[in-house]
Design a protein around this motif. Structure first.
Motif, PDB file in Angstrom:
ATOM      1  N   HIS A   2     -66.645 -28.399  -9.781  1.00  0.00           N
ATOM      2  CA  HIS A   2     -66.832 -29.751 -10.652  1.00  0.00           C
ATOM      3  C   HIS A   2     -65.179 -29.898 -10.760  1.00  0.00           C
ATOM      4  N   SER A   3     -65.381 -31.498 -11.143  1.00  0.00           N
ATOM      5  CA  SER A   3     -63.697 -31.564 -11.963  1.00  0.00           C
ATOM      6  C   SER A   3     -63.427 -31.791 -13.221  1.00  0.00           C
ATOM      7  N   GLN A   4     -62.467 -32.015 -14.019  1.00  0.00           N
ATOM      8  CA  GLN A   4     -62.497 -32.057 -15.655  1.00  0.00           C
ATOM      9  C   GLN A   4     -62.645 -34.059 -15.212  1.00  0.00           C
ATOM     10  N   PRO A   5     -64.113 -34.644 -16.622  1.00  0.00           N
ATOM     11  CA  PRO A   5     -63.893 -35.655 -16.823  1.00  0.00           C
ATOM     12  C   PRO A   5     -62.910 -35.353 -17.391  1.00  0.00           C
ATOM     13  N   ASP A   6     -62.564 -37.157 -18.329  1.00  0.00           N
ATOM     14  CA  ASP A   6     -62.452 -37.177 -19.199  1.00  0.00           C
ATOM     15  C   ASP A   6     -62.938 -37.523 -20.591  1.00  0.00           C
ATOM     16  N   ALA A   7     -62.381 -37.333 -21.913  1.00  0.00           N
ATOM     17  CA  ALA A   7     -63.307 -38.166 -23.195  1.00  0.00           C
ATOM     18  C   ALA A   7     -62.219 -38.751 -24.170  1.00  0.00           C
ATOM     19  N   LEU A   8     -63.078 -39.734 -24.578  1.00  0.00           N
ATOM     20  CA  LEU A   8     -62.533 -40.116 -25.774  1.00  0.00           C
ATOM     21  C   LEU A   8     -63.321 -39.128 -27.230  1.00  0.00           C
ATOM     22  N   ASP A   9     -61.823 -38.946 -27.615  1.00  0.00           N
ATOM     23  CA  ASP A   9     -62.249 -38.218 -29.238  1.00  0.00           C
ATOM     24  C   ASP A   9     -63.363 -37.272 -29.061  1.00  0.00           C
ATOM     25  N   GLY A  10     -62.658 -36.516 -27.913  1.00  0.00           N
ATOM     26  CA  GLY A  10     -63.402 -35.149 -28.105  1.00  0.00           C
ATOM     27  C   GLY A  10     -63.172 -34.054 -26.673  1.00  0.00           C
ATOM     28  N   SER A  11     -63.990 -32.701 -26.052  1.00  0.00           N
ATOM     29  CA  SER A  11     -63.859 -32.403 -25.100  1.00  0.00           C
ATOM     30  C   SER A  11     -65.134 -33.099 -24.094  1.00  0.00           C
ATOM     31  N   ALA A  12     -64.525 -32.301 -22.619  1.00  0.00           N
ATOM     32  CA  ALA A  12     -65.582 -32.802 -21.220  1.00  0.00           C
ATOM     33  C   ALA A  12     -66.154 -31.549 -20.663  1.00  0.00           C
ATOM     34  N   TRP A  13     -67.363 -31.875 -20.465  1.00  0.00           N
ATOM     35  CA  TRP A  13     -68.028 -30.548 -19.865  1.00  0.00           C
ATOM     36  C   TRP A  13     -68.192 -30.740 -18.341  1.00  0.00           C
ATOM     37  N   SER A  14     -68.458 -29.868 -17.390  1.00  0.00           N
ATOM     38  CA  SER A  14     -69.077 -30.408 -16.479  1.00  0.00           C
ATOM     39  C   SER A  14     -69.243 -29.492 -15.466  1.00  0.00           C
ATOM     40  N   THR A  15     -70.262 -29.605 -14.179  1.00  0.00           N
ATOM     41  CA  THR A  15     -70.984 -28.582 -13.810  1.00  0.00           C
ATOM     42  C   THR A  15     -70.982 -29.409 -11.974  1.00  0.00           C
ATOM     43  N   ALA A  16     -70.808 -28.299 -11.689  1.00  0.00           N
ATOM     44  CA  ALA A  16     -71.782 -29.177  -9.992  1.00  0.00           C
ATOM     45  C   ALA A  16     -72.103 -27.406  -9.094  1.00  0.00           C
ATOM     46  N   LEU A  22     -68.750 -37.474 -31.672  1.00  0.00           N
ATOM     47  CA  LEU A  22     -68.064 -39.344 -31.699  1.00  0.00           C
ATOM     48  C   LEU A  22     -67.531 -39.253 -29.934  1.00  0.00           C
ATOM     49  N   ALA A  23     -68.037 -38.113 -29.858  1.00  0.00           N
ATOM     50  CA  ALA A  23     -67.030 -37.594 -27.888  1.00  0.00           C
ATOM     51  C   ALA A  23     -67.711 -39.130 -27.062  1.00  0.00           C
ATOM     52  N   THR A  24     -67.303 -39.721 -26.150  1.00  0.00           N
ATOM     53  CA  THR A  24     -67.840 -40.756 -25.291  1.00  0.00           C
ATOM     54  C   THR A  24     -67.269 -40.187 -23.959  1.00  0.00           C
ATOM     55  N   PHE A  25     -67.137 -41.037 -22.853  1.00  0.00           N
ATOM     56  CA  PHE A  25     -66.615 -41.048 -21.474  1.00  0.00           C
ATOM     57  C   PHE A  25     -65.867 -41.815 -21.415  1.00  0.00           C
ATOM     58  N   SER A  26     -64.227 -41.211 -20.632  1.00  0.00           N
ATOM     59  CA  SER A  26     -63.400 -42.231 -20.609  1.00  0.00           C
ATOM     60  C   SER A  26     -62.913 -43.079 -19.631  1.00  0.00           C
ATOM     61  N   GLY A  27     -63.618 -44.869 -19.375  1.00  0.00           N
ATOM     62  CA  GLY A  27     -62.775 -44.712 -17.939  1.00  0.00           C
ATOM     63  C   GLY A  27     -64.343 -44.533 -16.522  1.00  0.00           C
ATOM     64  N   ASP A  28     -63.131 -44.739 -15.275  1.00  0.00           N
ATOM     65  CA  ASP A  28     -63.255 -44.170 -14.296  1.00  0.00           C
ATOM     66  C   ASP A  28     -62.620 -42.668 -13.981  1.00  0.00           C
ATOM     67  N   GLY A  29     -63.344 -41.627 -13.274  1.00  0.00           N
ATOM     68  CA  GLY A  29     -63.380 -40.312 -13.332  1.00  0.00           C
ATOM     69  C   GLY A  29     -63.936 -39.623 -12.025  1.00  0.00           C
ATOM     70  N   GLU A  30     -63.540 -38.564 -11.494  1.00  0.00           N
ATOM     71  CA  GLU A  30     -64.021 -37.432 -10.957  1.00  0.00           C
ATOM     72  C   GLU A  30     -64.760 -37.226 -11.160  1.00  0.00           C
ATOM     73  N   LEU A  31     -66.201 -37.003 -10.883  1.00  0.00           N
ATOM     74  CA  LEU A  31     -67.019 -35.607 -11.618  1.00  0.00           C
ATOM     75  C   LEU A  31     -67.526 -34.155 -10.622  1.00  0.00           C
ATOM     76  N   ALA A  32     -66.894 -34.074  -9.373  1.00  0.00           N
ATOM     77  CA  ALA A  32     -67.280 -33.172  -8.216  1.00  0.00           C
ATOM     78  C   ALA A  32     -66.661 -33.984  -7.538  1.00  0.00           C
ATOM     79  N   ASN A  83     -71.774 -53.579 -10.832  1.00  0.00           N
ATOM     80  CA  ASN A  83     -70.514 -54.918 -11.468  1.00  0.00           C
ATOM     81  C   ASN A  83     -69.280 -53.507 -11.035  1.00  0.00           C
ATOM     82  N   SER A  84     -68.864 -53.451  -9.836  1.00  0.00           N
ATOM     83  CA  SER A  84     -67.849 -52.149 -10.438  1.00  0.00           C
ATOM     84  C   SER A  84     -67.163 -51.708  -9.620  1.00  0.00           C
ATOM     85  N   GLU A  85     -66.450 -50.704  -8.928  1.00  0.00           N
ATOM     86  CA  GLU A  85     -65.954 -50.903  -7.409  1.00  0.00           C
ATOM     87  C   GLU A  85     -66.705 -50.194  -6.483  1.00  0.00           C
ATOM     88  N   GLN A  86     -66.978 -50.020  -5.391  1.00  0.00           N
ATOM     89  CA  GLN A  86     -68.161 -49.401  -4.384  1.00  0.00           C
ATOM     90  C   GLN A  86     -67.668 -49.093  -3.126  1.00  0.00           C
TER      91      GLN A  86
END
Length: 205
Positions: A27-41, A61-71, A164-167
């Protein structure tokens, strides 16, 4: 409105264990706004064709920010492999702060002996057609890039934007759910750098 922003992401990576050997899952560590992020794979022993991925933005109030790698999922070919195979990202779900879950687009990467990808851009006929209320739209990307898949009525009005995004390069699948629309003919259109195509489909209720 942070309540409507993405706070939870879930997805599954599916593959053919008779063709591909799973080497590692990290798993990778994604970015979050106004908080921290947790991920698992992780993979599960009783489902050898599946890798599960999940991530959450922690904090009221935490949300994900922009593009990111989850795993990062690494495979290798098994010996005596014949033909091509596919790796699919399926069951994508996004949840917001209100607990509303939205289904995401499926993605399929077709690979061969040399990691082959489509040699041309293509927009395939939806299936099923006619349909009620949902149908699959498959499209090919010979190169990674920004792509838009939109649905129009016969008046030229946009009724839905599915992608409507990068593919990534490869073959992709997206689901069009027309539950709130009346019966009729609709046009679906693909636009990416250097390629545009459209086709018609029929919703029959």
């Amino acid at each position: 409105n942070t309540a409507n922003a993405v706070k939870v992401v879930e997805a599954q990576v599916r593959f053919d264990p008779n063709v591909l050997e799973l080497i590692s899952v990290n798993h990778s560590q994604p970015d979050a706004l106004d908080g921290s992020a947790w991920s698992t794979a992780k993979s599960t022993p009783n489902q050898p064709d599946l890798v599960g991925i999940a991530a959450a933005a922690l904090g009221e109030l935490a949300t994900f920010s922009g593009d990111g790698e989850l795993a990062v999922v690494e495979f290798k070919w098994k010996s005596n492999r014949v033909g091509n195979t596919q790796i699919k990202l399926t069951d994508v779900k996004l949840a917001d702060g209100n607990g509303v879950v939205r289904e995401g687009a499926e993605t399929t990467l077709s690979i061969g002996a040399e990691g082959t990808i489509p040699t041309e851009y293509a927009l395939h006929q939806n299936y099923p057609n006619p349909f009620n209320p949902s149908t699959k739209i498959v499209y090919d990307m010979k190169e990674a890039g920004f792509v838009t898949i939109s649905i129009y009525n016969l008046l030229g009005q946009t009724v839905a934007t599915l992608v409507n995004s990068e593919q990534s390069a490869g073959q992709h699948t997206v689901i069009f759910d027309a539950s709130g629309l009346p019966s009729g003919v609709f046009v679906y259109r693909m636009e990416t750098t250097g390629f545009e195509a459209q086709s018609k489909m029929l919703l029959m209720k």
